[in-house]
Design a protein around this motif. Structure first.
Motif, PDB file in Angstrom:
ATOM      1  N   HIS A 136       0.846  -1.191   0.000  1.00 16.99           N
ATOM      2  CA  HIS A 136       0.000   0.000   0.000  1.00 16.99           C
ATOM      3  C   HIS A 136       0.888   1.251   0.000  1.00 16.99           C
ATOM      4  N   ALA A 137       1.929   1.233   0.846  1.00 18.79           N
ATOM      5  CA  ALA A 137       2.837   2.391   0.945  1.00 18.79           C
ATOM      6  C   ALA A 137       3.649   2.561  -0.346  1.00 18.79           C
ATOM      7  N   ILE A 138       4.074   1.460  -0.935  1.00 15.85           N
ATOM      8  CA  ILE A 138       4.855   1.533  -2.186  1.00 15.85           C
ATOM      9  C   ILE A 138       3.982   2.120  -3.303  1.00 15.85           C
ATOM     10  N   ILE A 139       2.753   1.642  -3.397  1.00 20.56           N
ATOM     11  CA  ILE A 139       1.872   2.124  -4.475  1.00 20.56           C
ATOM     12  C   ILE A 139       1.568   3.614  -4.293  1.00 20.56           C
ATOM     13  N   ARG A 140       1.326   4.008  -3.051  1.00 18.08           N
ATOM     14  CA  ARG A 140       1.029   5.426  -2.810  1.00 18.08           C
ATOM     15  C   ARG A 140       2.202   6.290  -3.257  1.00 18.08           C
ATOM     16  N   ALA A 141       3.419   5.854  -2.960  1.00 21.11           N
ATOM     17  CA  ALA A 141       4.611   6.628  -3.359  1.00 21.11           C
ATOM     18  C   ALA A 141       4.791   6.603  -4.882  1.00 21.11           C
ATOM     19  N   LEU A 142       4.551   5.455  -5.506  1.00 23.75           N
ATOM     20  CA  LEU A 142       4.729   5.357  -6.967  1.00 23.75           C
ATOM     21  C   LEU A 142       3.746   6.248  -7.710  1.00 23.75           C
ATOM     22  N   LYS A 143       2.540   6.379  -7.136  1.00 24.87           N
ATOM     23  CA  LYS A 143       1.494   7.123  -7.853  1.00 24.87           C
ATOM     24  C   LYS A 143       1.739   8.629  -7.864  1.00 24.87           C
ATOM     25  N   LYS A 144       2.758   9.067  -7.142  1.00 21.92           N
ATOM     26  CA  LYS A 144       3.104  10.498  -7.204  1.00 21.92           C
ATOM     27  C   LYS A 144       3.724  10.845  -8.550  1.00 21.92           C
ATOM     28  N   ASN A 145       4.209   9.839  -9.272  1.00 23.05           N
ATOM     29  CA  ASN A 145       4.792  10.089 -10.595  1.00 23.05           C
ATOM     30  C   ASN A 145       3.671  10.117 -11.638  1.00 23.05           C
ATOM     31  N   PRO A 146       3.527  11.246 -12.357  1.00 28.46           N
ATOM     32  CA  PRO A 146       2.413  11.387 -13.305  1.00 28.46           C
ATOM     33  C   PRO A 146       2.462  10.385 -14.476  1.00 28.46           C
TER      34      PRO A 146
END
Ligand code: AMP
Ligand code: GLY
Length: 422
Positions: free
Chosen positions: A13-23
């Protein structure tokens, strides 16, 4: 870009949240994911250990990049199989994942390359192990060789305890096949520090340090768990210690793996103990820690997806990885009874927790009415960030106290020892 994440806990969950900051990241698929992850990714009920099904899924879903976040698919060669399809991955191949999957492998590696760790012997014959235990000094540490959900380590105070335990491990199948071979090692004392690092097999870049709380109950009592809470950074990990770890442990480990023909690419987890004879390695993991990732990734200022691509293309440099000067606290909320027997399926009331903290889901699902219910031993990780550790702790407990479900269990002292400098 379409991303695939293999795993389904708070860490993912934490990894996906961080990855989704990249447009550039458009669609994220999670296998299997969980109900919380389902709010930001498309989850499919494929177990993280079903490598054939994961490969089939990747073939039919135009995946541009995959992150294999969990230990067992890494050890089973998930990255090797996805690479064969031409899919770039973040995570080590099966040969490099041995650094976690076999404690005998990792202990022998450290011995061969002079990396500081506890003295040890390895055994595949139970009677020989029992003979050794007769003359050993106590306490002593018994470790199952293979993966055991973080539970394969037992500290024994005397011979009779150790004899019972070693027979259960090696002959009684207590940890399944993982316990057929064992490491018996010297008991070390000192505070523990986790340092996650990014490495492309040549360069290693440590992340901010953290401190896990492995025992189930306050005061570090009760059974070992997967982790009941984390604070980051760890105040005991001073710049001087960090420099020493880089020189004596991190760089030598990366070089050792390369020399062994097993270059490690991904996140290498250093579990360290700060003993009076200097920092020593307690364990390596071949992936982000859970719940360390939930506390560390919210402090990452740089773009996680860019770092992961640099790891994959072997172009990582220290300047790509920058962290905020703040503190975080992650309080895990578990099901009553965890890590032993517990019930699932209780409705979760989040209160206003999500207004002041981020709530990562570890074990949740949606029931038939579309409501969140408990679905695991560890249920939620409540993470708050603040200018000081003290404020991060009070902010995360303020939020965690608002969450209710039947049998809810959490420790009330996450971060207290670190605050007191113990
Ligand atoms: P591991 O799964 O290897 O991280 O071990 C679980 C926990 O057991 C560690 O976090 C330590 O608290 C403890 N432990 C492991 N090895 C040792 C050791 N050699 N001496 C003292 N404690 C240990
Ligand atoms: N929190 C310990 C681990 O992930 O292994």
């Amino acid at each position: 870009m379409n991303l695939l994440i293999v795993g389904g806990g708070g860490r993912e969950h934490a990894i996906i949240r961080a990855l989704k900051k990249n447009p550039e990241v458009e669609l994220v698929y999670a296998l299997p994911g969980n109900a919380g992850i389902g709010q930001m990714a498309e989850c499919h009920p494929i177990p993280a250990t079903d490598i054939d099904a994961i490969v089939d899924f990747a073939k039919s879903h135009k995946i541009d990049f995959a992150v294999v976040a969990q230990d067992d698919p890494l050890a089973l060669g998930c990255v090797d199989r996805l690479n064969e399809l031409g899919i770039p991955c973040f995570g080590p191949d099966a040969k490099a994942a041995q650094i976690e999957a076999s404690k005998i492998f990792s202990k022998n590696l450290m011995k061969k390359y002079g990396i500081p760790t506890a003295a040890y012997e390895t055994f595949s014959d139970c009677e020989k192990a029992v003979d050794y235990l007769k003359t050993a000094s106590y306490p002593i540490v018994l470790k199952a060789d293979g993966l055991a959900l973080g539970k394969g380590v037992v500290i024994c105070q005397n011979f009779s305890e150790a004899e019972t335990e070693i027979r259960e491990m090696m002959l009684g199948g207590k940890f399944g096949k993982s316990g057929a071979n064992v490491v018996i090692e010297e008991f070390l004392e000192g505070p523990e520090v986790t340092v996650l690092s990014f490495t492309d097999g040549k360069t290693v870049v440590p992340m901010v340090s953290s401190m896990d709380h492995k025992r189930a109950l306050d005061g570090d009592k009760g059974l070992n768990t997967g982790g009941m809470g984390v604070i980051a950074p760890n105040p005991l990990y001073t710049p001087e210690i960090a420099e020493r770890c880089m020189k004596e442990i991190f760089v030598p480990t990366i070089e050792a793996m390369r020399k062994e023909g097993r270059p490690f690419k991904g996140c290498l987890y250093f579990g360290l103990m700060l003993t009076k004879n200097g920092p020593k390695v307690i364990e390596y993991n071949c992936r982000f820690g859970d719940p360390e990732a939930q506390a560390v990734l919210p402090l990452l200022k740089s773009d996680l997806f860019n770092i992961m691509r640099a790891v994959e293309t072997e172009t990582l440099s220290p300047s790509m990885v920058e962290f905020e000067k703040a503190s975080t606290c992650c309080v895990m909320i578990a099901s009553g009874g965890y890590p032993e027997k517990y019930q699932k399926g209780f409705a979760i009331d989040f209160g206003a927790s999500e207004e002041t903290a981020f709530v990562y889901h570890s074990g949740t699902k949606l029931n038939d009415e579309g409501k969140f219910v408990t679905n695991g031993g560890r249920v939620l990780g409540v993470v708050a960030k603040a200018d000081t550790l003290e404020n991060a702790i009070s902010k995360s407990y303020f939020a965690a106290n608002q969450i209710t479900f039947e049998g809810k269990h959490m420790r009330t002292d996450i971060g207290q020892r670190a605050l007191k400098g113990e």
